[in-house]
Design a protein around this motif. Structure first.
Motif, PDB file in Angstrom:
ATOM      1  N   CYS A   1     103.271 110.682  19.644  1.00  0.00           N
ATOM      2  CA  CYS A   1     102.991 110.575  18.210  1.00  0.00           C
ATOM      3  C   CYS A   1     103.847 111.488  17.347  1.00  0.00           C
ATOM      4  N   GLY A   2     104.481 112.504  17.949  1.00  0.00           N
ATOM      5  CA  GLY A   2     105.337 113.401  17.194  1.00  0.00           C
ATOM      6  C   GLY A   2     104.627 114.580  16.559  1.00  0.00           C
ATOM      7  N   HIS A   3     103.323 114.710  16.740  1.00  0.00           N
ATOM      8  CA  HIS A   3     102.610 115.845  16.154  1.00  0.00           C
ATOM      9  C   HIS A   3     102.974 117.130  16.888  1.00  0.00           C
ATOM     10  N   ILE A   4     103.047 118.230  16.120  1.00  0.00           N
ATOM     11  CA  ILE A   4     103.480 119.515  16.658  1.00  0.00           C
ATOM     12  C   ILE A   4     102.338 120.519  16.560  1.00  0.00           C
ATOM     13  N   TYR A   5     102.151 121.289  17.639  1.00  0.00           N
ATOM     14  CA  TYR A   5     101.086 122.287  17.719  1.00  0.00           C
ATOM     15  C   TYR A   5     101.638 123.554  18.340  1.00  0.00           C
ATOM     16  N   HIS A   6     100.925 124.655  18.162  1.00  0.00           N
ATOM     17  CA  HIS A   6     101.243 125.856  18.932  1.00  0.00           C
ATOM     18  C   HIS A   6     101.010 125.536  20.409  1.00  0.00           C
ATOM     19  N   ALA A   7     101.903 126.011  21.267  1.00  0.00           N
ATOM     20  CA  ALA A   7     101.752 125.760  22.699  1.00  0.00           C
ATOM     21  C   ALA A   7     100.449 126.357  23.220  1.00  0.00           C
ATOM     22  N   GLU A   8     100.098 127.546  22.740  1.00  0.00           N
ATOM     23  CA  GLU A   8      98.872 128.192  23.209  1.00  0.00           C
ATOM     24  C   GLU A   8      97.612 127.474  22.734  1.00  0.00           C
ATOM     25  N   CYS A   9      97.730 126.646  21.709  1.00  0.00           N
ATOM     26  CA  CYS A   9      96.566 125.878  21.223  1.00  0.00           C
ATOM     27  C   CYS A   9      96.439 124.536  21.943  1.00  0.00           C
ATOM     28  N   VAL A  10      97.567 123.839  22.095  1.00  0.00           N
ATOM     29  CA  VAL A  10      97.502 122.475  22.607  1.00  0.00           C
ATOM     30  C   VAL A  10      97.413 122.415  24.133  1.00  0.00           C
ATOM     31  N   ASP A  11      97.934 123.410  24.826  1.00  0.00           N
ATOM     32  CA  ASP A  11      97.872 123.375  26.294  1.00  0.00           C
ATOM     33  C   ASP A  11      96.435 123.327  26.819  1.00  0.00           C
ATOM     34  N   PRO A  12      95.534 124.222  26.369  1.00  0.00           N
ATOM     35  CA  PRO A  12      94.141 124.117  26.833  1.00  0.00           C
ATOM     36  C   PRO A  12      93.480 122.810  26.411  1.00  0.00           C
ATOM     37  N   TRP A  13      93.836 122.334  25.208  1.00  0.00           N
ATOM     38  CA  TRP A  13      93.279 121.057  24.725  1.00  0.00           C
ATOM     39  C   TRP A  13      93.659 119.929  25.672  1.00  0.00           C
ATOM     40  N   LEU A  14      94.938 119.866  26.044  1.00  0.00           N
ATOM     41  CA  LEU A  14      95.408 118.777  26.903  1.00  0.00           C
ATOM     42  C   LEU A  14      94.895 118.909  28.332  1.00  0.00           C
ATOM     43  N   ARG A  15      94.496 120.094  28.733  1.00  0.00           N
ATOM     44  CA  ARG A  15      93.876 120.232  30.054  1.00  0.00           C
ATOM     45  C   ARG A  15      92.473 119.611  30.053  1.00  0.00           C
ATOM     46  N   ARG A  16      91.803 119.666  28.900  1.00  0.00           N
ATOM     47  CA  ARG A  16      90.457 119.093  28.794  1.00  0.00           C
ATOM     48  C   ARG A  16      90.475 117.609  28.417  1.00  0.00           C
ATOM     49  N   LYS A  17      91.347 117.245  27.482  1.00  0.00           N
ATOM     50  CA  LYS A  17      91.397 115.881  26.970  1.00  0.00           C
ATOM     51  C   LYS A  17      92.842 115.418  26.949  1.00  0.00           C
ATOM     52  N   THR A  18      93.062 114.150  27.220  1.00  0.00           N
ATOM     53  CA  THR A  18      94.424 113.621  27.217  1.00  0.00           C
ATOM     54  C   THR A  18      94.679 112.775  25.983  1.00  0.00           C
ATOM     55  N   ILE A  19      94.259 113.281  24.833  1.00  0.00           N
ATOM     56  CA  ILE A  19      94.522 112.607  23.564  1.00  0.00           C
ATOM     57  C   ILE A  19      95.061 113.628  22.572  1.00  0.00           C
ATOM     58  N   CYS A  20      95.813 113.141  21.593  1.00  0.00           N
ATOM     59  CA  CYS A  20      96.315 114.004  20.528  1.00  0.00           C
ATOM     60  C   CYS A  20      95.132 114.480  19.688  1.00  0.00           C
ATOM     61  N   PRO A  21      95.050 115.775  19.382  1.00  0.00           N
ATOM     62  CA  PRO A  21      93.930 116.275  18.587  1.00  0.00           C
ATOM     63  C   PRO A  21      93.878 115.703  17.179  1.00  0.00           C
ATOM     64  N   LEU A  22      95.014 115.263  16.663  1.00  0.00           N
ATOM     65  CA  LEU A  22      95.062 114.800  15.287  1.00  0.00           C
ATOM     66  C   LEU A  22      94.859 113.297  15.157  1.00  0.00           C
ATOM     67  N   CYS A  23      95.606 112.509  15.908  1.00  0.00           N
ATOM     68  CA  CYS A  23      95.555 111.048  15.726  1.00  0.00           C
ATOM     69  C   CYS A  23      94.860 110.321  16.877  1.00  0.00           C
ATOM     70  N   ARG A  24      94.478 111.042  17.914  1.00  0.00           N
ATOM     71  CA  ARG A  24      93.771 110.485  19.075  1.00  0.00           C
ATOM     72  C   ARG A  24      94.623 109.506  19.898  1.00  0.00           C
ATOM     73  N   ALA A  25      95.943 109.638  19.808  1.00  0.00           N
ATOM     74  CA  ALA A  25      96.824 108.801  20.633  1.00  0.00           C
ATOM     75  C   ALA A  25      96.731 109.268  22.077  1.00  0.00           C
ATOM     76  N   LYS A  26      96.795 108.344  23.011  1.00  0.00           N
ATOM     77  CA  LYS A  26      96.714 108.652  24.436  1.00  0.00           C
ATOM     78  C   LYS A  26      97.978 109.374  24.860  1.00  0.00           C
ATOM     79  N   VAL A  27      97.802 110.527  25.490  1.00  0.00           N
ATOM     80  CA  VAL A  27      98.924 111.362  25.926  1.00  0.00           C
ATOM     81  C   VAL A  27      98.912 111.455  27.438  1.00  0.00           C
ATOM     82  N   GLU A  28     100.045 111.154  28.046  1.00  0.00           N
ATOM     83  CA  GLU A  28     100.211 111.377  29.473  1.00  0.00           C
ATOM     84  C   GLU A  28     100.563 112.846  29.653  1.00  0.00           C
TER      85      GLU A  28
END
Length: 112
Positions: free
Chosen positions: A74-101
């Motif tokens: 989706c092209g959304h940008i986050y702090h690495a320290e914020c998005v890494d734990p998020w992606l370990r729990r959920k495999t979707i973009c926090p902003l647009c909910r796009a499926k992330v591999e």
């Protein structure tokens, strides 16, 4: 009778000119929107951030000296320290909910 015929022709001409003007304004507005959207997309692809860009997770400013991540899907940008734990729990973009591999090929480091 000839007076009315001339008047109706004048109204028809004015209506046609007004219609052409309205169509020209609409075409101009659409063209401006397309150019603006393309410019925003190219800035997102290049990793350019404006000074007001915020991390959607912590709401902190994305500064040039911090490590950030851009989600390729989706092209959304986050702090690495914020998005890494998020992606370990959920495999979707926090902003647009796009499926992330969650793999190194789909999460690209963006030094922005």
């Amino acid at each position: 009778m000839a007076e009315f015929a001339g008047l109706s022709v004048l109204w028809i001409i004015l209506a046609v000119v007004a219609l052409i003007a309205v169509v020209a304004v609409i075409v101009w507005a659409v063209r401006c929107a397309i150019v603006r959207r393309r410019a925003e997309a190219s800035h997102a692809k290049e990793g350019l951030l404006n000074k007001e860009a915020l991390c959607a997770i912590c709401k902190g400013l994305l500064a040039g000296d911090e490590k950030c991540r851009r989600l390729r899907v989706c092209g959304h940008i986050y702090h690495a320290e914020c998005v890494d734990p998020w992606l370990r729990r959920k495999t979707i973009c926090p902003l647009c909910r796009a499926k992330v591999e969650v793999s190194r090929t789909d999460i690209v480091d963006a030094m922005v």
